[in-house]
Design a protein around this motif. Structure first.
Motif, PDB file in Angstrom:
ATOM      1  N   ALA A 145       0.835  -1.206   0.000  1.00  0.00           N
ATOM      2  CA  ALA A 145       0.000   0.000   0.000  1.00  0.00           C
ATOM      3  C   ALA A 145       0.868   1.253   0.000  1.00  0.00           C
ATOM      4  CB  ALA A 145      -0.929  -0.002   1.216  1.00  0.00           C
ATOM      5  N   PHE A 233      -7.764  -8.774 -11.623  1.00  0.00           N
ATOM      6  CA  PHE A 233      -7.362  -7.537 -10.952  1.00  0.00           C
ATOM      7  C   PHE A 233      -6.507  -6.667 -11.877  1.00  0.00           C
ATOM      8  CE2 PHE A 233      -3.930  -5.452  -8.461  1.00  0.00           C
ATOM      9  CZ  PHE A 233      -4.697  -4.467  -7.861  1.00  0.00           C
ATOM     10  N   GLY A 237      -7.154  -2.980 -13.207  1.00  0.00           N
ATOM     11  CA  GLY A 237      -6.168  -1.954 -12.920  1.00  0.00           C
ATOM     12  C   GLY A 237      -5.747  -1.177 -14.150  1.00  0.00           C
ATOM     13  N   GLY A 260      -8.809   5.182  -3.825  1.00  0.00           N
ATOM     14  CA  GLY A 260      -8.592   3.743  -3.952  1.00  0.00           C
ATOM     15  C   GLY A 260      -7.415   3.288  -3.108  1.00  0.00           C
ATOM     16  N   GLY A 261      -6.325   4.066  -3.119  1.00  0.00           N
ATOM     17  CA  GLY A 261      -5.178   3.733  -2.288  1.00  0.00           C
ATOM     18  C   GLY A 261      -5.510   3.742  -0.810  1.00  0.00           C
ATOM     19  N   LEU A 264      -6.997   0.473   0.031  1.00  0.00           N
ATOM     20  CA  LEU A 264      -5.947  -0.528   0.132  1.00  0.00           C
ATOM     21  C   LEU A 264      -5.221  -0.429   1.470  1.00  0.00           C
ATOM     22  CD1 LEU A 264      -4.374  -2.725  -1.506  1.00  0.00           C
ATOM     23  CD2 LEU A 264      -2.819  -0.892  -2.180  1.00  0.00           C
ATOM     24  N   GLY A 291     -15.265  -8.474  -3.793  1.00  0.00           N
ATOM     25  CA  GLY A 291     -14.556  -7.715  -4.817  1.00  0.00           C
ATOM     26  C   GLY A 291     -15.258  -7.751  -6.156  1.00  0.00           C
ATOM     27  N   ALA A 311     -14.306   1.893  -5.625  1.00  0.00           N
ATOM     28  CA  ALA A 311     -12.876   1.589  -5.775  1.00  0.00           C
ATOM     29  C   ALA A 311     -12.232   1.258  -4.428  1.00  0.00           C
ATOM     30  CB  ALA A 311     -12.153   2.749  -6.463  1.00  0.00           C
ATOM     31  N   LEU A 315     -10.501  -2.367  -3.403  1.00  0.00           N
ATOM     32  CA  LEU A 315      -9.098  -2.463  -3.001  1.00  0.00           C
ATOM     33  C   LEU A 315      -8.938  -2.822  -1.532  1.00  0.00           C
ATOM     34  CD1 LEU A 315      -7.622   0.499  -5.065  1.00  0.00           C
ATOM     35  CD2 LEU A 315      -7.208  -1.934  -5.392  1.00  0.00           C
ATOM     36  N   LEU A 318      -8.074  -6.500  -1.255  1.00  0.00           N
ATOM     37  CA  LEU A 318      -6.812  -7.000  -1.803  1.00  0.00           C
ATOM     38  C   LEU A 318      -5.832  -7.461  -0.721  1.00  0.00           C
ATOM     39  CD1 LEU A 318      -5.280  -7.452  -4.464  1.00  0.00           C
ATOM     40  CD2 LEU A 318      -4.375  -5.131  -4.241  1.00  0.00           C
TER      41      LEU A 318
END
Length: 472
Positions: A145, A233, A237, A260-261, A264, A291, A311, A315, A318
């Motif tokens: 991440a 994925f 992406g 999105g980050g 994650l 997901g 999003a 994530l 993940l």
């Protein structure tokens, strides 16, 4: 035990600092290539160079992790990566840096990072109590991440200290990682090569992880499931950025990528605190379905607010998926074989990524987008639901990707050997297996045989629901 946990913490922190520094350099070098050439193709080659060499080298990394001292392997890999970065810095300072230098540096760094991470994953069961592996793998996902968040920091740094300054930061973070790796107080038994001295040919060694997985059908199906998820994925992406840009600005893209980050990062925090589901395989299947729904929703409507919600939801899954898969592998595979099995599992998972990179663009540009253009083949059917025009073909692909991921989850749930993996295959005792001889008598590895032809020690005993834990 506290000392070993402290040792893991030092290694993890050093790795995280170093990997974020490398991500900063990777981002700014990619920008340098694009600005120097104006070619999107040459820019895309960097992504390929960052993936393919690691996939090809993975079996060798697994052999190194099992046959050589694991701390030494990590140290040599880090120092080699540092030399590559120093070489790039020298070329930049002397105005001799060219695009092919970037490709070579990226490929070499991918190889060295593969050696480092494989040895680290293989060593983890000897540094962390078995019940803490899920949380430790959550921390490892937090490292990933941090790498994804690096472009935001890199963009700000380039404007203030420039490319040279970013590379200097990378070299400093590498030095911190190496220093912590050397300073960490680790038991010799945790770092020593557990399979050193076993008589086996290099060819057999390279295929050992594959043979072991094939001899344990549940584990092999888990690795294939991992590969299928990574393919879908990677498709998503590649396509999510053009999807966002079809209705939003570059600034909107930046905000949504950050959102999105954040998902994650939160998923990594949750995994590191929780440790993952108690029944990990069932949890993996459940989060796959989660997901899938989130991916499907990406295509419902061209809205930044919608993507800002779905999003991060996608994530978030993940780190839990990746951490749970790795925890199952670490729990079920003896430590003397773990490097080769981890490498093989990662190779299976990552091999799907370049394929997704190659097919995503043509699939969107030549098939999906024309079909959902006004008057296109699907304008009167699918187009009545999700609309027509720029980006709507990509939206339809998100529907297909989400549906495919849901199908993958359903197929996985229907596989009894996978579903019962944690019950049928007993946990490997890391301490005992470090001294056990898991190689076949005579030093060879069985050829790729169906399970019924494997030695009796690898089949469940009559009246027992558990497999032996020695590798095939």
């Amino acid at each position: 035990m506290t000392g070993m946990l402290r040792g893991f913490g030092m290694l993890w922190f050093g790795q995280t600092i170093s990997f974020v520094g490398s991500a900063l350099t990777g981002f700014v070098l990619g920008v340098w290539v694009y600005q120097s050439t104006g070619s999107a193709t040459q820019f895309a080659i960097i992504s390929l160079a960052a993936v393919l060499p690691g996939i090809v080298f993975a079996p060798f990394a697994g052999v190194l992790a099992d046959r050589r001292d694991r701390r030494t392997t990590m140290l040599v890999a880090d120092l080699a990566a540092g030399l590559v970065t120093a070489g790039v810095a020298t070329l930049l300072w002397t105005d001799h840096l060219t695009v092919w230098h970037i490709y070579l540096a990226t490929a070499l760094t991918a190889v060295f990072n593969t050696a480092h991470i494989t040895a680290f994953y293989a060593m983890m069961p000897l540094l962390v109590p078995r019940e803490g592996l899920g949380r430790a793998n959550g921390l490892m996902q937090m490292t990933q991440a941090g790498q994804i968040a690096a472009p935001l920091l890199a963009g700000a740094l380039v404007g203030t200290i420039g490319l040279r300054g970013v590379i200097l930061i990378d070299l400093c973070t590498m030095a911190v990682g190496v220093a912590l790796l050397i300073a960490a107080r680790l038991d010799r038994a945790a770092t020593a090569a557990p399979a050193a001295g076993k008589q086996i040919t290099l060819r057999q060694d390279l295929g050992y992880g594959w043979q072991l997985l094939r001899g344990k059908p549940g584990l092999f199906q888990l690795a294939v499931l991992f590969g299928g998820f990574n393919f879908l994925f990677a498709l998503a992406g590649v396509l999510v950025q053009p999807l966002i840009l079809s209705f939003g600005s570059a600034a909107t893209l930046g905000v949504l990528m950050f959102a999105g980050g954040a998902g994650l990062f939160v998923g990594s925090l949750v995994m590191s605190a929780w440790g993952g589901p108690k029944r990990r395989v069932r949890g993996i299947i459940g989060f796959l379905a989660w997901g899938a729904v989130a991916l499907f929703l990406h295509g419902m409507y061209p809205s930044a607010w919608l993507i800002a919600v779905v999003a991060p939801l996608f994530l978030f899954t993940l780190p839990i998926l990746n951490g749970s898969v790795m925890t199952v592998i670490q729990t079920k595979v003896p430590t003397e074989s773990l490097g080769r099995v981890v490498a093989t599992t990662r190779m299976i998972g990552q091999s799907a990524t370049p394929v997704a990179y190659l097919v995503a663009g043509p699939l969107a540009d030549r098939i999906a987008e024309p079909a959902l253009a006004p008057g296109g083949a699907l304008a009167g059917s699918v187009g009545t639901v999700i609309g027509t025009g720029p980006g709507r073909g990509i939206a339809a692909l998100f529907w297909l990707i989400g549906a495919a991921m849901l199908l993958v989850a359903a197929v996985a749930a229907a596989r009894p050997r996978l579903r019962r993996l944690e019950v049928e295959l007993a946990d490997a005792d890391a301490a005992a297996d470090a001294d056990a001889d898991s190689e076949p008598a005579g030093g060879g590895v069985e050829e790729d045989l169906p399970e019924k032809d494997l030695p009796e020690k690898d089949l469940p005993e009559k009246g027992s629901s558990h497999h032996a834990t020695q590798p095939a």
